[in-house]
Design an enzyme around this catalytic site. Structure first.
Site, PDB file in Angstrom:
ATOM      1  N   SER A   1     -10.004   0.134   7.156  1.00 20.54           N
ATOM      2  CA  SER A   1      -9.388   0.265   5.831  1.00 20.54           C
ATOM      3  C   SER A   1      -8.787  -1.019   5.276  1.00 20.54           C
ATOM      4  O   SER A   1      -8.375  -1.050   4.116  1.00 20.54           O
ATOM      5  CB  SER A   1      -8.315   1.346   5.850  1.00 20.54           C
ATOM      6  OG  SER A   1      -8.912   2.622   5.811  1.00 20.54           O
TER       7      SER A   1
ATOM      8  N   LYS B   1       0.859  -1.179   0.000  1.00 19.24           N
ATOM      9  CA  LYS B   1       0.000   0.000   0.000  1.00 19.24           C
ATOM     10  C   LYS B   1       0.898   1.234   0.000  1.00 19.24           C
ATOM     11  O   LYS B   1       1.938   1.249   0.683  1.00 19.24           O
ATOM     12  CB  LYS B   1      -0.891  -0.011   1.245  1.00 19.24           C
ATOM     13  CG  LYS B   1      -1.892   1.146   1.309  1.00 19.24           C
ATOM     14  CD  LYS B   1      -2.810   1.040   2.526  1.00 19.24           C
ATOM     15  CE  LYS B   1      -3.831   2.159   2.579  1.00 19.24           C
ATOM     16  NZ  LYS B   1      -4.707   2.083   3.773  1.00 19.24           N
TER      17      LYS B   1
ATOM     18  N   SER C   1      -9.616   2.404   2.941  1.00 26.30           N
ATOM     19  CA  SER C   1      -8.708   3.133   2.088  1.00 26.30           C
ATOM     20  C   SER C   1      -7.752   2.224   1.310  1.00 26.30           C
ATOM     21  O   SER C   1      -7.142   2.667   0.348  1.00 26.30           O
ATOM     22  CB  SER C   1      -7.877   4.105   2.925  1.00 26.30           C
ATOM     23  OG  SER C   1      -7.064   3.392   3.839  1.00 26.30           O
TER      24      SER C   1
END
Lengths: 484, 483
Positions: free
Chosen positions: A174, A75, A150
């Site tokens: 997330s 990420k 997210s």
């Protein structure tokens, strides 16, 4: 080949059926082929292949471990020396870190091959990945739908098998929400398990790194190399190393699964409710006992979260002032104007909204009414879990009230977007380990996730329960169409 | 003048650690700009603070030295504000729960002891520096100082004059350097004071509105800034104006204070507990361990010097002004006692250190620990004076020689033939010669002019190049002149 599990890939590498370079090349080609998903923000073929070659050398010299040569992607919240680290923000466009996040280093030491960086909501703020400066990520199950956020890039990439596993971060859901929306396994460990060194901060007391992959067993395997004490993170917990897969072959028949009454209210979509209930029955069939529990303060999770997280973020994001690195606005008369313009132009809407909220709740005269009060209520939520875990081993429920929503549906309505995190926020506020595993599909073919939560440091038990469910069902092996 | 002055000081003491408070960055002064700024000091994305244990020990040492309360739990908080030399956009400090609370410091003004109460002492990090004179159109930032550990020490408004404030600052300075937590280099900003000054009509009135003078980094500026501020405030009130709360800067060149910001411009710092750092917990065992290693403190040493060595409070204070001087003095006493038993030995040593040694050190800009004449040699010199080998004046000559050549006292005496003439017959011979050459002086003395005797002594000392024992010369003269 891309459909192989990590365990199968690992076995093949050990047996020299294929090389790490071949695997890396295959997945890099897939990343390029499916670039329309917008899951990746930065790749670097040369760097990845170099790592793959090193992995092959280790394999040839029999110095490998089960993860050596397995591809992973990170990420874009984790800083890396090999790739840009943007946090999904214009503010850090082209930013390159002089050091790696501890988690990135840990996985690299195990021999995992980094394929690149994954799209996410700006500074990990969002539930749909629509807040990325670099554009939304598409849900591989239906490209008109969001992948969740997210960690949307991580979830979409794993779901479309652009990479077998991806790191992700969870502040209020997330990891779990996008894992549920994309039909994969996503695990957030206990706060303090995953080092936050090199993880770009959103809300420090909630941020926790975790993993997305195809099964609980894979997650345990990766956790064995990824988690552990880090002296560079003061909130890292110093505990002896453990085997996170030690519950996988254990008999879990006597375990008690707590079902929180508050998680089955009228907000929940009926198809989701049916799928969750079926999943709970499957656990019962496996011999576990279902008991009803109560988390009486869980409805306060969202208001508490939207005080604490913005407060911390308003301070954490102060360093982006254009002075030392990152975006700097042009045309300014003086210093104050330079900082103001930089922040006005460099941040997107959602970070700005949260900086405003956070600044407000920390201000003199409001601190007691908001921030202090929120901390007190947070303690009540923690207490809820402590009492619940006196009666049960694992808590189970939905991850989200509904399946992935359409792109653009909620982006104009922040409050309804914030509601997406209703079931995931309590575990984040308490800092307990929690995960999402696939447990079915809606009539429109969108995945549904089952949430499992464990007591502090009981990741192994949590993964054990998830694994026993995945032994009984095949939801986690399903893949979206059109990814071949 | 009819006004009662109240002064409280906030002092930033830079802690003498080799690395920074929350990073491994070095704290050396005067290095190439930004060469000492680690990724944490630069606040790069993903960096986190880790507390330097040494600063906790130093703060504990200070807490014990002032007899304050060392809190079992203290909390690091973020003080949020934007400034280009504040890399994170917040300063990590302690706010509601500091590491040390209470305690006091005794200061001495005109031989009277006075207790100054301390409010608190807390740990925090320093900011970097903005440099505005390097580029014509741009400011430059040097983050070498960012993250340097500071202990901020806050007093109650207990001081009533600039003199007391300076005395407090000096006493605090002596203490923090004495216990080894601060290297005390004021030019490098190791010790900086902010002074809160207010005036009121009488002790019955509440404290007046205060103005805070920022960043005074010398005792001289501290005194003149407070003096100016008091006069200014008195002027305002006596002319019927009101004083509003403000932060002011002292301009040493113009000797005046200037308003930096009024109260209404005060920042809202939005303090909250830093979620990157856990609360700091200190166990009783940790405090005890530090207590065991605590040195004798300046005030204790001064009192002991005055008492056991029979010195005046003033001399004892000077000798106890820093550890190096105190150690030098005690070592000299120890060595001298091995060589000679003499009444007032310690007083003589004290005089030598505070007189000849200090003067020579000053002249050569040397610190006492770098003195070419070490305690052993000074002890020997003093013993040669006490046993009559050297007169005080010859002692100074020998001292000068020792300073240059670092030779042994006895060999200098031998080389230069400086040994005092104590043999009476030899002195008598010289006295006889001088009297016969200066009969008019002898007669003057006999007729009652005492001054003439001194003139004769002077001539005899000159003839012997100062080696004759002056007392003996006097005695023999008097006998010979039939007194």
């Amino acid at each position: 080949m891309f459909a192989k599990t990590i365990l199968q890939l690992s076995q093949g590498l050990q047996d020299r059926q294929f090389s790490a370079v071949e695997i890396a090349t295959l997945f890099l080609d897939r990343i390029e082929k499916f670039s329309n998903l917008n899951a990746f923000l930065d790749i670097n073929r040369d760097t990845s292949l170099k790592q793959a070659k090193a992995a092959d050398k280790r394999l040839a010299e029999r110095r490998a471990n089960p993860l050596t040569g397995i591809p992973i992607a990170h990420k874009d919240i984790f800083v890396t020396t090999d790739f840009k680290s943007t946090a999904g923000s214009k503010m850090l466009a082209n930013y390159k870190s002089p050091f790696n996040a501890t988690i990135v280093d840990n996985l690299q030491s195990a021999g995992m091959v980094s394929l690149g960086k994954l799209n996410c909501d700006e500074f990990a703020m969002g539930s749909s990945n629509e807040n990325s400066f670099y554009g939304p990520v598409l849900n591989p199950w239906d490209k008109e739908h969001v992948p969740g956020g997210s960690s949307g890039g991580s979830a979409a990439a794993v779901s479309a098998r652009l990479v077998p596993a991806a790191t992700a971060t969870d502040t209020g859901g997330s990891i779990r929400e996008p894992a549920a929306f994309c039909g994969i396994t996503g695990v957030k460990p206990t706060y303090g398990r995953a080092s936050r060194w090199g993880m770009i901060a959103f809300a420090s007391s909630l941020d926790q790194g975790g993993i997305m992959c195809s099964s609980a067993e894979e997650a345990g395997l990766i956790f064995n190399s990824m988690l552990g004490f880090d002296s560079q993170d003061s909130t890292s917990v110093d505990r002896p190393p453990e085997n996170f897969n030690r519950y996988i072959d254990k008999d879990l028949k006597e375990l008690k699964i707590g079902i929180p009454r508050e998680f089955f209210d009228s907000n929940i979509d009926n198809e989701v409710r049916v799928a969750i209930q079926a999943a709970l029955q499957a656990l019962e069939h496996a011999g576990m006992n279902l008991i009803e529990i109560t988390l009486p303060n869980s409805h306060l999770g969202i208001p508490v979260y939207y005080v604490i997280a913005p407060a911390e973020c308003s301070s954490n994001l102060s360093r982006y002032d254009g002075v030392r690195y990152g975006y700097r606005a042009e045309d300014h008369e003086n210093l104050t104007e330079m900082i103001k313009k930089t922040r006005s132009e460099g941040f997107g809407k959602e970070p700005k909204r949260r900086i405003m909220i956070g600044t407000y709740v920390l201000s003199q005269g409001y601190y007691d009414a908001y921030y202090l009060k929120a901390q007190q209520v947070r303690q009540l939520i923690i207490n809820d879990f402590s009492s619940a875990f006196l009666d049960c081993d694992i808590i189970a429920g939905p991850v989200t009230a509904e399946t992935a929503f359409k792109l653009g549906d909620k982006i104009k309505d922040p409050l309804s977007m914030y509601q997406s995190d209703f079931y995931t926020i309590p575990a984040s506020l308490a800092g307990i380990p929690a995960m999402s595993i696939p447990c079915g599909f809606s009539s429109t073919g969108l995945p549904i996730g089952l949430q499992l939560m464990g007591n502090y440091f009981e990741e192994a038990k949590l993964l054990g329960v998830a694994h026993s469910y995945q032994k009984l069902t095949d939801w986690h092996t399903k893949m979206p169409d059109g990814i071949s | 003048m009819g006004w009662l002055v109240s002064i409280g000081l906030e002092t930033h003491v830079q802690l003498a650690t080799s690395s920074k408070i929350f990073s491994g960055g070095a704290t050396d002064f005067g290095k190439t700009p930004n060469s000492q700024a680690s990724v944490v000091d630069l606040a790069l994305p993903g960096t986190l603070p880790v507390l330097n244990e040494q600063v906790v020990e130093y703060a504990m040492r200070f807490g014990l030295a002032i007899n304050g309360k060392i809190n079992k739990r203290s909390v690091f908080a973020r003080k949020n504000y934007f400034y280009p030399d504040l890399p994170k956009g917040y300063q990590i400090s302690q706010y509601e729960e500091p590491i040390v609370e209470g305690g006091s410091l005794t200061i001495w003004v005109n031989n009277n002891g006075k207790t100054v109460r301390l409010t608190r002492a807390h740990l925090e990090e320093d900011a970097g520096k903005s440099l505005h004179d390097i580029y014509p159109t741009h400011s430059a930032i040097d983050l070498n100082r960012a993250g340097t550990p500071l202990l901020e020490i806050v007093t109650e408004p207990d001081m009533n004059s600039s003199l007391e404030a300076v005395e407090y600052a000096k006493t605090l300075y002596e203490l923090v350097t004495w216990i080894g937590i601060c290297s005390g280099n004021m030019q490098e900003g190791n010790f900086r004071c902010d002074a809160n000054v207010s005036i009121r009509k009488s002790p019955d009135c509440p404290l007046g509105v205060r103005r805070e003078i920022k960043n005074l980094n010398s005792f001289k500026f501290l005194q003149s800034a407070i003096d100016f501020e008091i006069l200014w405030q008195v002027g305002q009130l006596e002319e019927g104006r009101k004083i509003s709360q403000a932060t002011v800067l002292y301009d040493a060149n113009k000797n005046e204070t200037r308003v930096m910001r009024e109260k209404e411009d005060a920042h809202d710092y939005r303090y909250f507990a830093d979620p990157d750092l856990l609360p700091l917990n200190i166990t009783n065992e940790a405090v005890e361990k530090v207590a065991q290693d605590m040195p004798e403190l300046p005030n204790e040493v001064k009192t002991r010097f005055a008492k056991t060595y029979r010195l005046s409070r003033e001399d004892a204070s000077l000798l106890g002004a820093n550890r190096q001087t105190a150690d030098y003095f005690e070592e000299t006493v120890k060595q001298a006692r091995k060589l000679i038993t003499f009444d007032n030995l310690e007083k003589i040593i004290s005089n030598w250190i505070l007189g000849e040694l200090f003067a020579t050190l000053n002249k050569n800009s040397l610190k006492i620990q770098d003195s070419p004449v070490d305690p052993h040699n000074l002890a020997k010199l003093v013993s040669r004076i006490c046993d009559g080998t050297l007169s005080s004046n010859l002692g100074k000559t020998v001292f000068e020689q020792m300073w240059i050549s670092k030779e042994d006292v006895d060999s200098i005496i031998l080389q230069k033939g400086l040994k005092q003439i104590t043999d009476s017959s030899e002195i008598e011979k010289i006295v006889g010669t001088i009297i016969s050459e200066n009969l008019h002086l002898a007669n003057e003395y006999k007729s009652g002019k005492d001054k003439a005797l001194n003139a004769l002594v002077g001539k005899i000392m000159k003839a012997t190049k100062g080696k004759a024992n002056p007392q003996k010369v006097k005695d023999i003269l008097k006998t010979k002149l039939g007194y």
